[in-house]
Design an enzyme around this catalytic site. Structure first.
Site, PDB file in Angstrom:
ATOM      1  N   HIS A  73       4.326  24.066 -10.628  1.00  0.00           N
ATOM      2  CA  HIS A  73       3.148  23.316 -10.206  1.00  0.00           C
ATOM      3  C   HIS A  73       2.107  24.283  -9.668  1.00  0.00           C
ATOM      4  O   HIS A  73       2.439  25.324  -9.106  1.00  0.00           O
ATOM      5  CB  HIS A  73       3.494  22.273  -9.139  1.00  0.00           C
ATOM      6  CG  HIS A  73       4.278  22.818  -7.991  1.00  0.00           C
ATOM      7  ND1 HIS A  73       5.629  23.062  -8.071  1.00  0.00           N
ATOM      8  CD2 HIS A  73       3.903  23.202  -6.754  1.00  0.00           C
ATOM      9  CE1 HIS A  73       6.049  23.558  -6.917  1.00  0.00           C
ATOM     10  NE2 HIS A  73       5.011  23.666  -6.104  1.00  0.00           N
ATOM     11  N   ILE A  74       0.858  23.906  -9.854  1.00  0.00           N
ATOM     12  CA  ILE A  74      -0.265  24.686  -9.330  1.00  0.00           C
ATOM     13  C   ILE A  74      -0.869  23.904  -8.178  1.00  0.00           C
ATOM     14  O   ILE A  74      -1.297  22.761  -8.355  1.00  0.00           O
ATOM     15  CB  ILE A  74      -1.333  24.932 -10.412  1.00  0.00           C
ATOM     16  CG1 ILE A  74      -0.736  25.665 -11.619  1.00  0.00           C
ATOM     17  CG2 ILE A  74      -2.511  25.719  -9.829  1.00  0.00           C
ATOM     18  CD1 ILE A  74      -1.693  25.759 -12.811  1.00  0.00           C
ATOM     19  N   GLN A  92       8.542  29.096  -3.205  1.00  0.00           N
ATOM     20  CA  GLN A  92       8.706  27.863  -3.983  1.00  0.00           C
ATOM     21  C   GLN A  92       9.787  26.979  -3.365  1.00  0.00           C
ATOM     22  O   GLN A  92      10.890  27.442  -3.076  1.00  0.00           O
ATOM     23  CB  GLN A  92       9.079  28.195  -5.440  1.00  0.00           C
ATOM     24  CG  GLN A  92       9.101  26.961  -6.334  1.00  0.00           C
ATOM     25  CD  GLN A  92       9.360  27.297  -7.797  1.00  0.00           C
ATOM     26  OE1 GLN A  92       9.734  28.422  -8.148  1.00  0.00           O
ATOM     27  NE2 GLN A  92       9.182  26.312  -8.662  1.00  0.00           N
ATOM     28  N   ASN A 135       3.588  29.230  -6.694  1.00  0.00           N
ATOM     29  CA  ASN A 135       4.723  29.947  -6.107  1.00  0.00           C
ATOM     30  C   ASN A 135       5.872  30.041  -7.110  1.00  0.00           C
ATOM     31  O   ASN A 135       6.177  29.063  -7.803  1.00  0.00           O
ATOM     32  CB  ASN A 135       5.205  29.221  -4.849  1.00  0.00           C
ATOM     33  CG  ASN A 135       4.165  29.221  -3.740  1.00  0.00           C
ATOM     34  OD1 ASN A 135       3.428  30.197  -3.583  1.00  0.00           O
ATOM     35  ND2 ASN A 135       4.083  28.145  -2.981  1.00  0.00           N
TER      36      ASN A 135
END
Ligand code: 5GP
Length: 111
Positions: A98-99, A92, A85
């Site tokens: 971050h994944i 987000q 995001n």
């Protein structure tokens, strides 16, 4: 800037680590949206995709190649979903790139 995830990486607040190396960590999401839900986070406190600079190219490639390794480690042999995001409008909530890696269910909701 110290982000929530930097504090977890630095051990200032608790996190459940499933993998870590010199470039990134993988922790369990505190509010999992699937049977397996982890977050791959670079140690470098990049805000999101909009914050990337050319010097991050190698790191981002490294992360992409690490995703299937982590998925295999977590037993996601039937597939998994990755989500990244960007910005409030992109959903987000934590402003440290971050994944999300989600799996372990027959069908996953859109997150
Ligand atoms: P975002 O919406 O920014 O893409 O995702 C942030 C994720 O971080 C969410 O899935 C949320 O559940 C997770 N999260 C928020 N606070 C914490 C925390 O303190 N520890 C862990 N492990 N995950 C968190």
């Amino acid at each position: 800037m110290s982000t929530l995830f930097s504090k977890i990486i630095d051990g200032e607040i608790p996190g459940e680590f499933v993998y870590q190396d010199e470039h990134l960590v993988v922790i369990k999401d505190i509010y999992p949206k699937a049977p397996v839900h982890v977050l791959m986070i670079p140690r470098k406190p990049i805000i999101n995709l909009d914050d990337l600079c050319p010097e991050d190219q190698t790191l981002m490639g490294y992360m992409m190649l690490k995703v299937p390794e982590i998925a295999a480690q977590l037993g996601l042999d039937k597939g998994y979903r990755t989500i990244l995001n960007t910005g409030k409008g992109g959903g987000q909530e934590v402003f440290h790139l971050h994944i999300h890696i989600l799996g372990g269910a027959e069908a996953l909701p859109f997150t």
